[in-house]
Design a protein around this motif. Structure first.
Motif, short mmCIF file in Angstrom:
data_model
loop_
_atom_site.label_atom_id
_atom_site.label_comp_id
_atom_site.label_asym_id
_atom_site.label_seq_id
_atom_site.Cartn_x
_atom_site.Cartn_y
_atom_site.Cartn_z
N GLN A 1 0.85 -1.18 0.00
CA GLN A 1 0.00 0.00 0.00
C GLN A 1 0.89 1.24 0.00
O GLN A 1 2.02 1.21 0.50
CB GLN A 1 -0.88 -0.02 1.26
N VAL A 2 0.38 2.34 -0.59
CA VAL A 2 1.17 3.55 -0.66
C VAL A 2 0.29 4.76 -0.36
O VAL A 2 -0.92 4.75 -0.65
CB VAL A 2 1.82 3.70 -2.05
N THR A 3 0.89 5.78 0.25
CA THR A 3 0.21 7.05 0.51
C THR A 3 1.03 8.17 -0.08
O THR A 3 2.23 8.30 0.22
CB THR A 3 0.02 7.28 2.01
N LEU A 4 0.40 8.98 -0.91
CA LEU A 4 1.04 10.15 -1.51
C LEU A 4 0.38 11.39 -0.94
O LEU A 4 -0.83 11.39 -0.65
CB LEU A 4 0.88 10.12 -3.04
N ARG A 5 1.16 12.46 -0.80
CA ARG A 5 0.67 13.66 -0.15
C ARG A 5 0.77 14.88 -1.04
O ARG A 5 1.67 14.98 -1.88
CB ARG A 5 1.43 13.87 1.16
N CYS A 6 -0.14 15.83 -0.79
CA CYS A 6 -0.21 17.04 -1.62
C CYS A 6 -0.65 18.23 -0.76
O CYS A 6 -1.62 18.13 0.00
CB CYS A 6 -1.23 16.82 -2.74
N SER A 7 0.08 19.32 -0.90
CA SER A 7 -0.33 20.59 -0.30
C SER A 7 -0.70 21.54 -1.42
O SER A 7 0.13 21.80 -2.31
CB SER A 7 0.80 21.19 0.53
N PRO A 8 -1.91 22.06 -1.43
CA PRO A 8 -2.34 22.91 -2.54
C PRO A 8 -1.70 24.28 -2.48
O PRO A 8 -1.13 24.68 -1.47
CB PRO A 8 -3.86 23.00 -2.33
N LYS A 9 -1.83 24.99 -3.58
CA LYS A 9 -1.38 26.37 -3.63
C LYS A 9 -2.19 27.19 -2.63
O LYS A 9 -3.36 26.92 -2.40
CB LYS A 9 -1.61 26.89 -5.05
N PRO B 1 -10.50 1.97 -9.77
CA PRO B 1 -11.09 1.04 -8.80
C PRO B 1 -11.02 1.58 -7.38
O PRO B 1 -10.32 2.55 -7.09
CB PRO B 1 -10.22 -0.21 -8.96
N ASP B 2 -11.75 0.88 -6.50
CA ASP B 2 -11.82 1.30 -5.10
C ASP B 2 -10.48 1.19 -4.37
O ASP B 2 -10.35 1.70 -3.25
CB ASP B 2 -12.86 0.45 -4.36
N ARG B 3 -9.52 0.53 -4.99
CA ARG B 3 -8.17 0.47 -4.38
C ARG B 3 -7.57 1.87 -4.25
O ARG B 3 -6.66 2.10 -3.46
CB ARG B 3 -7.22 -0.37 -5.24
N PHE B 4 -8.09 2.78 -5.04
CA PHE B 4 -7.65 4.17 -4.99
C PHE B 4 -8.62 4.94 -4.09
O PHE B 4 -9.83 4.99 -4.35
CB PHE B 4 -7.65 4.80 -6.39
N LEU C 1 -3.49 10.66 -1.29
CA LEU C 1 -3.96 9.63 -2.20
C LEU C 1 -3.42 8.31 -1.67
O LEU C 1 -2.22 8.18 -1.45
CB LEU C 1 -3.46 9.88 -3.62
N ASN C 2 -4.29 7.35 -1.45
CA ASN C 2 -3.90 6.02 -1.00
C ASN C 2 -4.21 5.00 -2.09
O ASN C 2 -5.29 5.04 -2.69
CB ASN C 2 -4.68 5.64 0.26
N VAL C 3 -3.26 4.11 -2.32
CA VAL C 3 -3.49 3.02 -3.25
C VAL C 3 -3.17 1.73 -2.52
O VAL C 3 -2.06 1.55 -2.01
CB VAL C 3 -2.64 3.14 -4.52
N ASN C 4 -4.14 0.82 -2.46
CA ASN C 4 -3.96 -0.48 -1.82
C ASN C 4 -3.67 -1.57 -2.84
O ASN C 4 -3.99 -1.41 -4.03
CB ASN C 4 -5.24 -0.85 -1.05
N ALA C 5 -3.10 -2.67 -2.35
CA ALA C 5 -2.88 -3.85 -3.19
C ALA C 5 -2.27 -3.46 -4.53
O ALA C 5 -2.82 -3.71 -5.60
CB ALA C 5 -4.20 -4.58 -3.40
N GLY D 1 4.66 16.21 -9.11
CA GLY D 1 4.33 14.80 -9.26
C GLY D 1 5.14 13.88 -8.35
O GLY D 1 6.21 14.24 -7.87
N THR D 2 4.60 12.69 -8.14
CA THR D 2 5.30 11.60 -7.45
C THR D 2 5.44 10.46 -8.44
O THR D 2 4.44 9.98 -8.98
CB THR D 2 4.53 11.11 -6.22
N ARG D 3 6.68 10.07 -8.68
CA ARG D 3 6.93 8.94 -9.59
C ARG D 3 6.88 7.66 -8.76
O ARG D 3 7.75 7.43 -7.93
CB ARG D 3 8.29 9.08 -10.25
N LEU D 4 5.85 6.84 -8.99
CA LEU D 4 5.67 5.58 -8.28
C LEU D 4 6.08 4.43 -9.19
O LEU D 4 5.59 4.33 -10.32
CB LEU D 4 4.22 5.40 -7.84
N THR D 5 6.97 3.61 -8.69
CA THR D 5 7.38 2.40 -9.41
C THR D 5 6.99 1.20 -8.57
O THR D 5 7.37 1.11 -7.39
CB THR D 5 8.89 2.39 -9.68
N VAL D 6 6.24 0.29 -9.15
CA VAL D 6 5.83 -0.94 -8.46
C VAL D 6 6.61 -2.10 -9.08
O VAL D 6 6.58 -2.30 -10.30
CB VAL D 6 4.32 -1.18 -8.59
N VAL D 7 7.32 -2.83 -8.22
CA VAL D 7 8.17 -3.92 -8.73
C VAL D 7 7.69 -5.28 -8.20
O VAL D 7 6.91 -5.33 -7.24
CB VAL D 7 9.64 -3.70 -8.35
#
Lengths: 112, 112
Positions: free
Chosen positions: B18-26, B61-64, B76-80, B106-112
């Motif tokens: 699972q991953v969590t990405l964060r954002c602070s708006p302008k 999907p609901d994983r997001f 933003l959370n992405v599961n599985a 942006g956040t560059r996410l790599t899933v291996v």
């Protein structure tokens, strides 16, 4: 379903020439159309917004047209420079829509 | 004004995690949207938050899932995680009266 098509091929032009990028949309009645520039690995940057009742909009070396009959927008960069090399994204926006829907973008390379 | 800031800039995760990405708006912006951008494609809308609620959702999907905090920042959370989730994840903010969106780097996410 809604579809946005931009120049399918990358566009290479010589420095000093005018670059013309195309954005066609179907199953859409956008009230606005936005153009963004995106550099590799970076987020898009807003360039111009044109409304459905505006035929043409200019900003410095940029010019955008919006033809709601043809369902097309053209994006022109005059006196192009190598620094203009980037991917350009169009995003038609319905009046009630809150999210942006982007085309796949056109990669422009200006050759010195 | 720092503009839109995202963290982390790069992330490598293993399939199934699972991953969590964060954002602070302008500053001054209260609406946050998340986009996924695969290589060579335009950004695809995931969802939008306003007043701490998900207001619109794209075809994901609901994983997001996501969240917006009282200070307008968002996660933003992405599961599985799947290999196909590898992409550049973009956060964009805007004020209620504006259609122009300001994007983070942006956040560059790599899933291996």
């Amino acid at each position: 379903s809604q579809k946005i098509e931009q120049n399918s091929e990358a566009l290479n032009i010589q420095e000093g020439k005018t670059a013309t990028l195309t954005c066609n949309y179907t199953n859409y009645s956008p009230a606005y159309l936005q153009w963004y520039r995106q550099d590799p690995g970076r987020g898009p940057v807003f360039l111009l917004l044109i409304r459905e009742n505006e035929k043409e909009k200019r900003k410095e070396r940029l010019k955008v047209t919006f033809d709601t009959t043809l369902k097309q927008s053209l994006f022109h960069i005059t006196a192009s420079q190598p620094a203009d090399s980037a991917t350009y994204l169009c995003a038609p926006l319905a009046g009630s829509a809150r999210q942006l829907t982007f085309g796949s973008g056109t990669q422009l390379t200006v050759l010195p | 004004d720092a503009g839109v800031t995202q963290s982390p800039t790069h992330l490598i995760k293993t399939r199934g995690q699972q991953v969590t990405l964060r954002c602070s708006p302008k500053s001054g912006h209260d609406t946050v949207s998340w986009y996924q951008q695969a290589l060579g494609q335009g950004p695809q809308f995931i969802f939008q938050y306003y007043e701490e609620e998900e207001r619109q959702r794209g075809n994901f999907p609901d994983r997001f899932s996501g969240h917006q905090f009282p200070n307008y920042s968002s996660e933003l959370n992405v599961n599985a995680l799947l290999l196909g989730d590898s992409a550049l994840y973009l956060c964009a903010s805007r004020g209620r009266a504006n259609t122009e969106a300001f994007f983070g780097q942006g956040t560059r996410l790599t899933v291996v």
